[in-house]
Design an enzyme around this catalytic site. Structure first.
Site, PDB file in Angstrom:
ATOM      1  N   SER A 165       1.698   1.723  -4.643  1.00  0.00           N
ATOM      2  CA  SER A 165       1.287   0.047  -3.922  1.00  0.00           C
ATOM      3  C   SER A 165       0.345  -0.338  -4.878  1.00  0.00           C
ATOM      4  O   SER A 165      -0.906  -0.437  -4.772  1.00  0.00           O
ATOM      5  CB  SER A 165       0.826   0.031  -3.065  1.00  0.00           C
ATOM      6  OG  SER A 165       0.268  -0.916  -1.534  1.00  0.00           O
TER       7      SER A 165
ATOM      8  N   LYS B 125       6.119  -0.996  -5.314  1.00  0.00           N
ATOM      9  CA  LYS B 125       5.468  -1.957  -4.269  1.00  0.00           C
ATOM     10  C   LYS B 125       4.821  -3.394  -4.089  1.00  0.00           C
ATOM     11  O   LYS B 125       3.527  -3.040  -4.162  1.00  0.00           O
ATOM     12  CB  LYS B 125       5.897  -0.993  -2.972  1.00  0.00           C
ATOM     13  CG  LYS B 125       5.050  -1.723  -1.877  1.00  0.00           C
ATOM     14  CD  LYS B 125       4.975  -1.069  -0.672  1.00  0.00           C
ATOM     15  CE  LYS B 125       3.913  -0.879   0.288  1.00  0.00           C
ATOM     16  NZ  LYS B 125       3.268  -0.249   1.402  1.00  0.00           N
TER      17      LYS B 125
ATOM     18  N   LYS C 208       1.635  -5.684  -2.744  1.00  0.00           N
ATOM     19  CA  LYS C 208       1.323  -6.567  -1.092  1.00  0.00           C
ATOM     20  C   LYS C 208       1.815  -7.740  -1.447  1.00  0.00           C
ATOM     21  O   LYS C 208       1.675  -8.470  -2.277  1.00  0.00           O
ATOM     22  CB  LYS C 208       0.313  -6.273  -1.385  1.00  0.00           C
ATOM     23  CG  LYS C 208      -0.230  -5.116  -0.891  1.00  0.00           C
ATOM     24  CD  LYS C 208       0.400  -4.717   0.012  1.00  0.00           C
ATOM     25  CE  LYS C 208      -0.175  -2.778   0.784  1.00  0.00           C
ATOM     26  NZ  LYS C 208      -0.022  -2.817   1.576  1.00  0.00           N
TER      27      LYS C 208
ATOM     28  N   ASP D  11       5.586  -5.604   0.628  1.00  0.00           N
ATOM     29  CA  ASP D  11       4.324  -5.473   2.124  1.00  0.00           C
ATOM     30  C   ASP D  11       4.081  -6.443   2.628  1.00  0.00           C
ATOM     31  O   ASP D  11       2.987  -6.550   1.239  1.00  0.00           O
ATOM     32  CB  ASP D  11       4.085  -3.781   2.167  1.00  0.00           C
ATOM     33  CG  ASP D  11       3.809  -3.000   3.684  1.00  0.00           C
ATOM     34  OD1 ASP D  11       3.740  -4.296   3.869  1.00  0.00           O
ATOM     35  OD2 ASP D  11       3.201  -2.626   3.227  1.00  0.00           O
TER      36      ASP D  11
ATOM     37  N   GLU E 121       8.694  -4.792   4.175  1.00  0.00           N
ATOM     38  CA  GLU E 121       8.108  -4.113   4.722  1.00  0.00           C
ATOM     39  C   GLU E 121       7.730  -5.423   5.418  1.00  0.00           C
ATOM     40  O   GLU E 121       6.697  -6.305   5.109  1.00  0.00           O
ATOM     41  CB  GLU E 121       7.641  -2.817   3.714  1.00  0.00           C
ATOM     42  CG  GLU E 121       6.289  -1.743   5.068  1.00  0.00           C
ATOM     43  CD  GLU E 121       5.539  -1.707   4.204  1.00  0.00           C
ATOM     44  OE1 GLU E 121       5.687  -0.950   2.612  1.00  0.00           O
ATOM     45  OE2 GLU E 121       4.579  -0.646   4.463  1.00  0.00           O
TER      46      GLU E 121
ATOM     47  N   ASP F 226       6.506  -0.858   9.401  1.00  0.00           N
ATOM     48  CA  ASP F 226       5.712   0.393   9.850  1.00  0.00           C
ATOM     49  C   ASP F 226       4.824   0.070  10.377  1.00  0.00           C
ATOM     50  O   ASP F 226       4.715   0.896  11.312  1.00  0.00           O
ATOM     51  CB  ASP F 226       5.291  -0.092   8.078  1.00  0.00           C
ATOM     52  CG  ASP F 226       3.199   0.700   7.840  1.00  0.00           C
ATOM     53  OD1 ASP F 226       2.929   1.578   8.150  1.00  0.00           O
ATOM     54  OD2 ASP F 226       2.496   0.714   6.496  1.00  0.00           O
TER      55      ASP F 226
ATOM     56  N   LYS G  60       4.323   7.394   9.087  1.00  0.00           N
ATOM     57  CA  LYS G  60       2.843   7.358   8.833  1.00  0.00           C
ATOM     58  C   LYS G  60       2.301   8.888   9.497  1.00  0.00           C
ATOM     59  O   LYS G  60       1.780   8.134  10.927  1.00  0.00           O
ATOM     60  CB  LYS G  60       1.340   6.537   8.539  1.00  0.00           C
ATOM     61  CG  LYS G  60       1.704   5.773   7.093  1.00  0.00           C
ATOM     62  CD  LYS G  60       0.974   4.112   7.014  1.00  0.00           C
ATOM     63  CE  LYS G  60       0.912   3.478   6.214  1.00  0.00           C
ATOM     64  NZ  LYS G  60       0.966   2.294   6.284  1.00  0.00           N
TER      65      LYS G  60
ATOM     66  N   GLY H 238       1.229   5.497   2.667  1.00  0.00           N
ATOM     67  CA  GLY H 238       0.014   6.001   2.527  1.00  0.00           C
ATOM     68  C   GLY H 238      -1.296   4.626   3.281  1.00  0.00           C
ATOM     69  O   GLY H 238      -1.431   4.133   3.519  1.00  0.00           O
TER      70      GLY H 238
HETATM   71 MG   LIG Z   1       2.435  -0.952   4.935  1.00  0.00          MG
END
Ligand SMILES: [Mg+2]
Length: 369
Positions: free
Chosen positions: A136, A162, A164, A189, A214, A239, A263, A291
């Site tokens: 990420s 991934k 952000k 995300d 996400e 998430d 998670k 994570g």
């Molecule tokens: Mg997330």
């Protein structure tokens, strides 16, 4: 049989290799609350994934400390626990606080697996001996830095990247990364940074052939996600919204997402994660493990979760060195051909290094029944 004789909570601070920036803000240090439970001469470890502030969820390390010491542990007092799946009903009188509960449940699972002489992954029903690792990548100062960071991770062998994103840091960075890596499994995300009114803008994400978008909208908006899902070709993954197995069921019933990020901490513990796993398998919904910048204790737990058969997408489980130069638990997790090996020793399968624990501990609390 587990009978908790003693508990110690450690508030630790581990410096991150590089600042991690999301739409919530920036982290330079991972502050984590660790739980050690003693039973029959063994020590089980759990890590609370709550952050230092109420940004990802309402919980913080401080609210979790209060909940664990003043409410969760007293409910375990004098109790004999056959196996950790009894834990959710023991703490059911406490409303909310899933991350606090999950940290204690994790330590119970570690104790249970040690007593059974089995690796935690095997005890949960894990079927893999290694799991595909994704990475990420936080928001970077500029697009060039982002592309070079991604190039570094791709060279290391990560199976999925991934990014952000947030308004003002999305289409430009995505176009640059996609152009440089046309076939890279890529996802984004947003950590809840957009509104349903941004749907035309979010539709532009479709052209980057992403695995998923996400959590584009706020955490408690399942209906908004269901509306947005209809407007996008790219699958949505939730998430922050999935705070319990029941919320996972609601999200799927509403078609608010097609993929779930699991998670265990956010869901309220490993038992809850197992419930979501069962639900997702029944409905053929792909899962992956998220994570929370965990130390080696939480990372070991995530790897065990990710070894379950329903976890079919690459995870946000990276090698230790992506986050930390030194960790509290050993051995460190390394990347091997883009995978992380599932620990094979009984329990969590990692050892807490006492000297490092002492060095990184900011405060500790002891609990005796
Ligand atoms: Mg997330």
């Amino acid at each position: 049989m587990i009978r908790v004789e003693r508990a110690t909570l450690y508030l630790v601070e581990l410096p991150l290799v590089a600042p991690f920036v999301t739409s919530f803000g920036e982290e330079r240090v991972r502050r984590a609350l660790l739980v050690a439970l003693t039973s029959g001469g063994r020590t089980g470890w759990g890590e609370c994934v709550a952050g230092s502030g109420p940004w990802f969820s309402a919980e913080t390390t401080e609210t979790a400390r209060h909940m664990i010491l003043d409410f969760v542990l007293p409910l375990l007092h004098g109790r004999e626990i056959e196996q950790p799946r009894e834990f959710p009903s023991i703490v059911a009188p406490i409303r909310g606080h899933p991350m606090a509960k999950a940290a204690v449940e994790a330590a119970l699972w570690d104790l249970h697996a040690q007593a059974e002489g089995k690796p935690l992954a095997a005890l949960l029903g894990g079927t893999r001996d290694r799991v595909p690792a994704g990475v990420s990548v936080g928001i970077q100062p500029d697009v060039e830095t982002l592309v070079s960071r991604v190039a570094g991770y791709v060279a290391e062998g990560y199976k999925r990247v991934k990014l952000k994103v947030k308004p003002g840091w999305d289409l430009g960075p995505l176009a640059a990364v996609r152009e440089r890596f046309p076939d890279l499994p890529l996802s984004v995300d947003a950590n809840a940074a957009y509104a349903l009114a941004d749907r035309a803008h979010l539709r532009e994400f479709d052209r980057f052939r992403l695995l998923m978008v996400e959590q584009p909208l706020t955490y408690d908006d399942l209906v908004g996600h269901a509306r947005l899902a209809q407007a996008l070709e790219t699958p949505l993954c939730l998430d922050e919204s999935i705070s319990s197995p029941h919320r996972a069921w609601e999200a799927l019933e509403l078609s608010a997402c097609r993929i779930l990020n699991v998670k265990q901490g956010r869901l309220g513990g490993l038992s809850a994660a197992l419930e979501v796993h069962a639900l997702a398998r029944e409905r053929e919904v792909p899962l992956w493990c998220g994570g929370m910048l965990e130390t080696g204790i939480g990372r070991a737990l995530n790897v065990a979760v990710a070894s379950l058969p329903g976890f079919t997408l690459p995870h946000d489980i990276s090698a230790t060195d992506r986050y930390y130069r030194e960790d509290i638990a050993t051995p460190l997790f390394r990347l091997e051909e883009g995978h992380i090996r599932v620990p094979q020793r009984p329990g969590l399968g990692v050892e807490v290094d006492t000297a490092r624990l002492q060095r990184f501990t900011v405060r500790a609390w002891a609990w005796h029944p």
